[in-house]
Design a protein around this motif. Structure first.
Motif, mmCIF file in Angstrom:
data_model
loop_
_atom_site.group_PDB
_atom_site.id
_atom_site.type_symbol
_atom_site.label_atom_id
_atom_site.label_comp_id
_atom_site.label_asym_id
_atom_site.label_seq_id
_atom_site.Cartn_x
_atom_site.Cartn_y
_atom_site.Cartn_z
ATOM 1 N N LEU A 68 0.902 -1.226 -0.119
ATOM 2 C CA LEU A 68 0.015 0.009 -0.060
ATOM 3 C C LEU A 68 0.965 1.261 0.068
ATOM 4 O O LEU A 68 1.816 1.500 0.572
ATOM 5 N N ASP A 69 0.492 2.256 -0.577
ATOM 6 C CA ASP A 69 1.053 3.643 -0.390
ATOM 7 C C ASP A 69 0.206 4.311 0.402
ATOM 8 O O ASP A 69 -1.140 4.436 0.509
ATOM 9 N N VAL A 70 0.958 4.944 1.401
ATOM 10 C CA VAL A 70 0.282 5.546 2.546
ATOM 11 C C VAL A 70 1.044 6.944 2.714
ATOM 12 O O VAL A 70 1.997 7.273 2.715
ATOM 13 N N GLY A 71 -0.025 8.092 2.747
ATOM 14 C CA GLY A 71 0.532 9.475 2.805
ATOM 15 C C GLY A 71 0.491 9.650 4.300
ATOM 16 O O GLY A 71 -0.398 9.572 5.022
ATOM 17 N N ILE A 72 1.694 10.461 4.553
ATOM 18 C CA ILE A 72 1.947 10.878 6.064
ATOM 19 C C ILE A 72 2.245 12.401 6.173
ATOM 20 O O ILE A 72 3.262 12.785 5.155
ATOM 21 N N GLU A 73 1.545 12.986 7.110
ATOM 22 C CA GLU A 73 2.000 14.569 7.203
ATOM 23 C C GLU A 73 3.311 14.575 7.833
ATOM 24 O O GLU A 73 3.605 13.957 8.624
ATOM 25 N N LEU A 74 4.214 15.570 7.047
ATOM 26 C CA LEU A 74 5.499 15.945 7.929
ATOM 27 C C LEU A 74 5.359 16.818 8.734
ATOM 28 O O LEU A 74 5.009 18.176 8.437
ATOM 29 N N LEU A 75 5.671 16.597 10.017
ATOM 30 C CA LEU A 75 5.824 17.523 11.000
ATOM 31 C C LEU A 75 7.466 17.917 11.343
ATOM 32 O O LEU A 75 8.162 17.125 11.073
ATOM 33 N N PRO A 76 7.550 19.023 12.300
ATOM 34 C CA PRO A 76 8.951 19.404 12.723
ATOM 35 C C PRO A 76 9.838 18.292 13.373
ATOM 36 O O PRO A 76 11.041 18.282 13.013
ATOM 37 N N MET A 89 12.711 7.694 2.878
ATOM 38 C CA MET A 89 12.552 7.319 4.027
ATOM 39 C C MET A 89 12.101 8.199 5.095
ATOM 40 O O MET A 89 12.285 9.504 5.084
ATOM 41 N N PHE A 90 11.366 7.965 6.066
ATOM 42 C CA PHE A 90 10.849 8.812 7.016
ATOM 43 C C PHE A 90 10.814 8.158 8.370
ATOM 44 O O PHE A 90 10.490 6.645 8.531
ATOM 45 N N GLU A 91 11.070 8.726 9.365
ATOM 46 C CA GLU A 91 11.307 8.448 10.710
ATOM 47 C C GLU A 91 10.530 9.410 11.379
ATOM 48 O O GLU A 91 10.540 10.555 11.320
ATOM 49 N N GLY A 92 9.695 8.787 12.613
ATOM 50 C CA GLY A 92 8.912 9.649 13.423
ATOM 51 C C GLY A 92 7.770 8.936 13.899
ATOM 52 O O GLY A 92 7.574 7.875 13.898
ATOM 53 N N THR A 93 6.911 9.687 14.719
ATOM 54 C CA THR A 93 5.825 9.230 15.443
ATOM 55 C C THR A 93 4.732 8.609 14.408
ATOM 56 O O THR A 93 4.145 7.385 14.812
ATOM 57 N N MET A 94 4.404 9.170 13.334
ATOM 58 C CA MET A 94 3.500 8.650 12.248
ATOM 59 C C MET A 94 4.226 7.301 11.497
ATOM 60 O O MET A 94 3.268 6.605 11.418
ATOM 61 N N LYS A 148 6.115 5.226 12.956
ATOM 62 C CA LYS A 148 5.813 3.891 13.921
ATOM 63 C C LYS A 148 4.453 3.625 14.061
ATOM 64 O O LYS A 148 4.062 2.353 14.031
ATOM 65 N N THR A 149 3.454 4.477 13.646
ATOM 66 C CA THR A 149 2.131 4.284 13.951
ATOM 67 C C THR A 149 1.653 3.438 12.724
ATOM 68 O O THR A 149 0.899 2.363 12.606
ATOM 69 N N VAL A 150 2.198 3.770 11.356
ATOM 70 C CA VAL A 150 1.883 3.142 10.171
ATOM 71 C C VAL A 150 2.551 1.600 10.269
ATOM 72 O O VAL A 150 2.023 0.856 9.615
ATOM 73 N N GLN A 151 3.879 1.641 10.633
ATOM 74 C CA GLN A 151 4.523 0.220 10.972
ATOM 75 C C GLN A 151 3.542 -0.599 11.724
ATOM 76 O O GLN A 151 3.457 -1.931 11.617
ATOM 77 N N TYR A 152 3.181 0.044 12.808
ATOM 78 C CA TYR A 152 2.136 -0.935 13.681
ATOM 79 C C TYR A 152 0.893 -1.528 13.155
ATOM 80 O O TYR A 152 0.609 -2.388 13.140
ATOM 81 N N TYR A 153 0.425 -0.690 12.338
ATOM 82 C CA TYR A 153 -0.840 -1.151 11.534
ATOM 83 C C TYR A 153 -0.480 -2.200 10.570
ATOM 84 O O TYR A 153 -1.219 -3.255 10.304
ATOM 85 N N ALA A 154 0.773 -1.699 9.804
ATOM 86 C CA ALA A 154 1.123 -2.680 8.640
ATOM 87 C C ALA A 154 1.549 -4.108 9.321
ATOM 88 O O ALA A 154 1.019 -5.216 8.786
ATOM 89 N N ILE A 214 13.001 13.146 7.395
ATOM 90 C CA ILE A 214 12.759 12.333 6.019
ATOM 91 C C ILE A 214 14.260 12.563 5.313
ATOM 92 O O ILE A 214 15.027 13.784 5.344
ATOM 93 N N TYR A 215 14.578 11.453 4.480
ATOM 94 C CA TYR A 215 15.762 11.636 3.971
ATOM 95 C C TYR A 215 15.575 10.346 2.691
ATOM 96 O O TYR A 215 14.866 9.517 2.798
ATOM 97 N N TRP A 216 16.757 10.343 2.014
ATOM 98 C CA TRP A 216 16.977 9.317 0.878
ATOM 99 C C TRP A 216 17.998 8.286 1.260
ATOM 100 O O TRP A 216 18.971 8.790 1.813
ATOM 101 N N THR A 217 17.788 7.127 0.951
ATOM 102 C CA THR A 217 18.704 6.114 0.890
ATOM 103 C C THR A 217 18.682 5.163 -0.173
ATOM 104 O O THR A 217 17.895 5.202 -0.873
ATOM 105 N N GLN A 218 20.182 4.530 -0.306
ATOM 106 C CA GLN A 218 20.111 3.682 -1.309
ATOM 107 C C GLN A 218 19.381 2.330 -1.206
ATOM 108 O O GLN A 218 19.382 1.698 -0.124
ATOM 109 N N ASP A 219 18.734 1.984 -2.317
ATOM 110 C CA ASP A 219 17.738 0.753 -2.212
ATOM 111 C C ASP A 219 17.711 0.216 -3.714
ATOM 112 O O ASP A 219 17.201 0.648 -4.554
ATOM 113 N N LYS A 220 18.655 -0.824 -3.801
ATOM 114 C CA LYS A 220 18.578 -1.377 -5.239
ATOM 115 C C LYS A 220 17.163 -1.969 -5.949
ATOM 116 O O LYS A 220 17.132 -2.257 -6.987
#
Length: 103
Positions: free
Chosen positions: A57-65, A84-89, A91-97, A69-75
């Motif tokens: 699934l593609d999930v839209g997440i709101e970016l908060l301060p 890549m995205f790190e933060g509370t949202m 973690k929430t999406v990972q929990y649901y996934a 958010i950053y780019w990483t190498q992925d073949k």
């Protein structure tokens, strides 16, 4: 259900799956043997609380301060990079996934 001279096939339609998994035969019934399960899918599966086949699934997440958010190498990603995205949202999406079986 389909019938063939004293034999009934019990099928279930699985939502949110590809055509290969959409209709699955789960049981047979005959007068001599009664109901016989023919699949690892339960007779009344939880079709709407968990994906039986893990979709992507593609999930839209709101970016908060306080999010990162950053780019990483992925073949395996298109263009060789993944956003890549790190933060509370995240973690929430990972929990649901994990609980609903999607990636």
């Amino acid at each position: 259900m389909t019938s063939n001279l004293g034999r009934v096939s019990v099928n279930v339609v699985l939502p949110y799956t590809g055509p290969k998994y959409n209709i699955r035969q789960i049981a047979d019934w005959t007068l001599a043997q009664g109901l016989t399960l023919t699949s690892d899918t339960r007779l009344f599966p939880e079709k709407f609380s968990k994906f039986l086949v893990a979709p992507t699934l593609d999930v839209g997440i709101e970016l908060l301060p306080h999010h990162k958010i950053y780019w990483t190498q992925d073949k395996h990603a298109e263009g060789g990079q993944r956003l890549m995205f790190e933060g509370t949202m995240d973690k929430t999406v990972q929990y649901y996934a994990k609980s609903m079986n999607f990636t």
